[in-house]
Structure formats: C-alpha cells, structure tokens
Design an enzyme around this catalytic site. Sequence first.
Site, PDB file in Angstrom:
ATOM      1  CD  GLU A 190      81.347   7.482   8.869  1.00  0.00           C
ATOM      2  OE1 GLU A 190      80.552   8.040   8.105  1.00  0.00           O
ATOM      3  OE2 GLU A 190      81.396   6.251   9.003  1.00  0.00           O
TER       4      GLU A 190
ATOM      5  CB  ALA B 218      73.599   5.624  11.739  1.00  0.00           C
TER       6      ALA B 218
ATOM      7  CG  HIS C 153      78.714  12.170   9.209  1.00  0.00           C
ATOM      8  ND1 HIS C 153      77.440  11.691   9.389  1.00  0.00           N
ATOM      9  CD2 HIS C 153      79.447  11.110   8.776  1.00  0.00           C
ATOM     10  CE1 HIS C 153      77.396  10.407   9.103  1.00  0.00           C
ATOM     11  NE2 HIS C 153      78.602  10.028   8.715  1.00  0.00           N
TER      12      HIS C 153
ATOM     13  CG  ASN D  76      74.400   9.377   1.319  1.00  0.00           C
ATOM     14  OD1 ASN D  76      75.057   8.758   0.503  1.00  0.00           O
ATOM     15  ND2 ASN D  76      73.086   9.442   1.262  1.00  0.00           N
TER      16      ASN D  76
ATOM     17  NE  ARG E 146      67.804  31.810  -3.603  1.00  0.00           N
ATOM     18  CZ  ARG E 146      66.701  31.288  -4.148  1.00  0.00           C
ATOM     19  NH1 ARG E 146      66.550  31.300  -5.462  1.00  0.00           N
ATOM     20  NH2 ARG E 146      65.761  30.741  -3.397  1.00  0.00           N
TER      21      ARG E 146
ATOM     22  CG  ASP F 259      73.273   1.417  -0.964  1.00  0.00           C
ATOM     23  OD1 ASP F 259      73.005   2.517  -1.503  1.00  0.00           O
ATOM     24  OD2 ASP F 259      73.150   1.215   0.262  1.00  0.00           O
TER      25      ASP F 259
ATOM     26  CG  ASP G  26      78.809   3.761   5.130  1.00  0.00           C
ATOM     27  OD1 ASP G  26      79.512   3.548   6.144  1.00  0.00           O
ATOM     28  OD2 ASP G  26      77.871   4.581   5.119  1.00  0.00           O
TER      29      ASP G  26
ATOM     30  CB  ILE H  62      70.645   5.783   5.595  1.00  0.00           C
ATOM     31  CG1 ILE H  62      69.425   5.854   4.668  1.00  0.00           C
ATOM     32  CG2 ILE H  62      71.652   4.797   5.027  1.00  0.00           C
ATOM     33  CD1 ILE H  62      69.749   6.347   3.274  1.00  0.00           C
ATOM     34  CB  ALA H  63      72.179   2.755  10.287  1.00  0.00           C
TER      35      ALA H  63
END
Length: 377
Positions: A122, A133, A188, A212, A220, A241, A267, A301-302
């Site tokens: 990732e 993160a 990402h 995420n 649009r 979660d 994750d 968020i990590a």
Amino acid sequence: MSITLADARVVTPGGVHEGWITIEDGRFTHIGHGTAPRDGLGLGGRYVVPGFVDIHTHGGAGGSFPSGDPEEARRVVAFHARHGTTTIMASLVTAALPDLARATSALADLCDDGLLAGIHFEGPYIARSRCGAHDPGLLRDPSTAELSELFKAGRGHVRMLTVAAELPGGIDAVRAAVSEGVIAALGHSDATYEQALEAIDAGCTVATHLYNAMRPLHHRDPGPIAALLQDERITVELVNDGVHLHPAMVRLAHTAAGTSRTALITDAMGAAGMGDGVYRLGSMDVEVSGGAARLVQGGAIAGSTLTMDVALRRAVEQVGLTLPEASIMASLTPARVLGLDDRVGSITVGKNADLVVLNEDLTIHSVMHQGAWIPTS
C-alpha cells in the site's frame, strides 16, 4: 484425527441451518442437518461461521508488518487469529525502497511457512493529495523497474499492489502487476471517473478501502467511487469500524456491489488490541484515543484498531445485513480475491476446517484453524 461439532447453527453462503459438521485431518468432510449421527462436541446452538479472511492488515497486539520483524509478524497473526481471522495478508505502508525490499524479503519467509497469505504494497505509488497516513516525503511516481525489484524480493508472495493509477506511469504499473499475477488495486487516488475506468480496463480488480483516501462522490464529478461500485470486475474493501465509514455508506456499497463484490477488512495497525496511546505506523506517529487511530501531525485517520469479529458484528447490528451476508463479506469474498476460495472462505466439504464459533450476541466463543482449536484468551 476426527471431530464432530454437534448442535450448531451452521452458516453457509446459502443461509443458516441447525446441524453438525465433521472434520477429519484438518478438512470439512461432512456437513449435516439436524441431529448428528454420532457423538460429538455440542456447541449449544451457537453459530458456526467460516474463518475470516483479511486481505488488508498492518498490525495488531503492538506488532507491525511494515517493521519486517518476523517475531512482530507472528504476534500480529496470533492476535488476529484469536479474533477469528484464519487467513491473513500482510500489508506494508509507504517506505524507502530498500526498507520495503527488506521487509518484503522477511515476510516472504513467513509466506513460505504458510503463516501469511501474501504481501500487499500500500504505497509508495499513491497520490500525495490522498495519502492519508502515509509519509508524503516518501511518495513517488510508479516505476515498473522498481516494481520488478520489489516483486523479486517477495519471491512470488507479493499478492497485491495499491496504486493511484492517475499518476504518471500508473497504468503501466497496473499492467506490470497483473502480468506478474499480482492483484492491482486502485486506492489513495484522486482519479477521475474516466481515469478509474482506464485503470479497471488495464487490470485493476480491487478498490483499496473504498471511500477512504479517494476523490469523493459528486453528482457532476462521480470520481473513482462510482466507477468502482458499478463495475462487475471490482471487489471493494470496506473498513466497517464506525470511524472510517458511516453505516449508511456500508449499506450503499453492499446495495451497489452485493456480497460477492464487497470485502470487509480491518486495515488494523499495531494499536489493535492495545490501549490508547501513541504508536508507529511505518515512519509516522499515530495517536489512538477511544479506539480511533489518527496521525499526531495533521489528524488523518491512520489505519484502525478493528478486528474482523467486530467488523462482522457491526455489519449485522449496525448496517442491518444478515449473518450469512456478513459472513460472505468477511470470508468468501476476500478468499476469492486471493484465489483461495477453493481452500478457505466457506464451510464446504473438502475445504480447510477454518471456522469461528460465535455466541448468540456474535461475540467469539472459539476459533479453529485447519482442524485445531486456537487459544482465544
């Protein structure tokens, strides 16, 4: 060795039935309805679901896959096994290429031993604007030459690559991954709808934690989310979660993609199973407060502190799915992503005897992996 589990509510892709299961030499050999034909271990009417398959995990119990430390990795696997995950893939995060290669080589040894189902990159080929993160200073444009070296370090055990396909060289990276038998995942990413379709046509088959760290839906400017949900070739990951996603967004994904294209993931980072405090994810400091993990700098968020049993329970209690639907999303669908559904992912004669016994409230009672009970405390 043979064991019969009796007085069970057996959860299969087709539904739930009262019955029994016989296991011999680590595999399911008989699955019956009603009263077992022989004496066995009575489960008191508890649910039996297939062992969970997590295709996106970074850590747990204070251990981390990105560290490349085999002992930490073993601790992570053991922790998630206690929560029902009997098949797990190690996810790495953005790092300097030598560090990625070193961690990959170390984890490949654990894949050889059967402890891990593969390795997932990732990063570092992700969008700066959607890096979450990941350390922005270590991001880079995709390079097929670099990928080739990383794949070599994995000795055939690299199973997934997350890439922002809109980056220069992104589509080439997708094609290079697919040509090596590696699953290409879009994530990402700040891709447009059209760029996402191009990535899918090039071979992308997974959406890394849908919603995420990607361009959001807009009426649009539909972006990648619409493309990923609509295309039958894509399986979408969901971090269920209550921090990453509102239950309504999980329902939306399930309505659009169905159980066959929706995979629950954790994750999870090293803080899973630990208390509040400051932890490391790759090169970044993460503060956990009330179970939510966020970067110390910036607050993104990590990862999560989620386990798959909680993800499944939330899918039933908060999202409103049936237990068979949630079970498919936690086991069979991710098993199909990895090409392991002939061995794991459902309670089916001939498959590995990986199962989770759940109490009435869907909490863990016991876990079995390949016919052997795993300590859960």
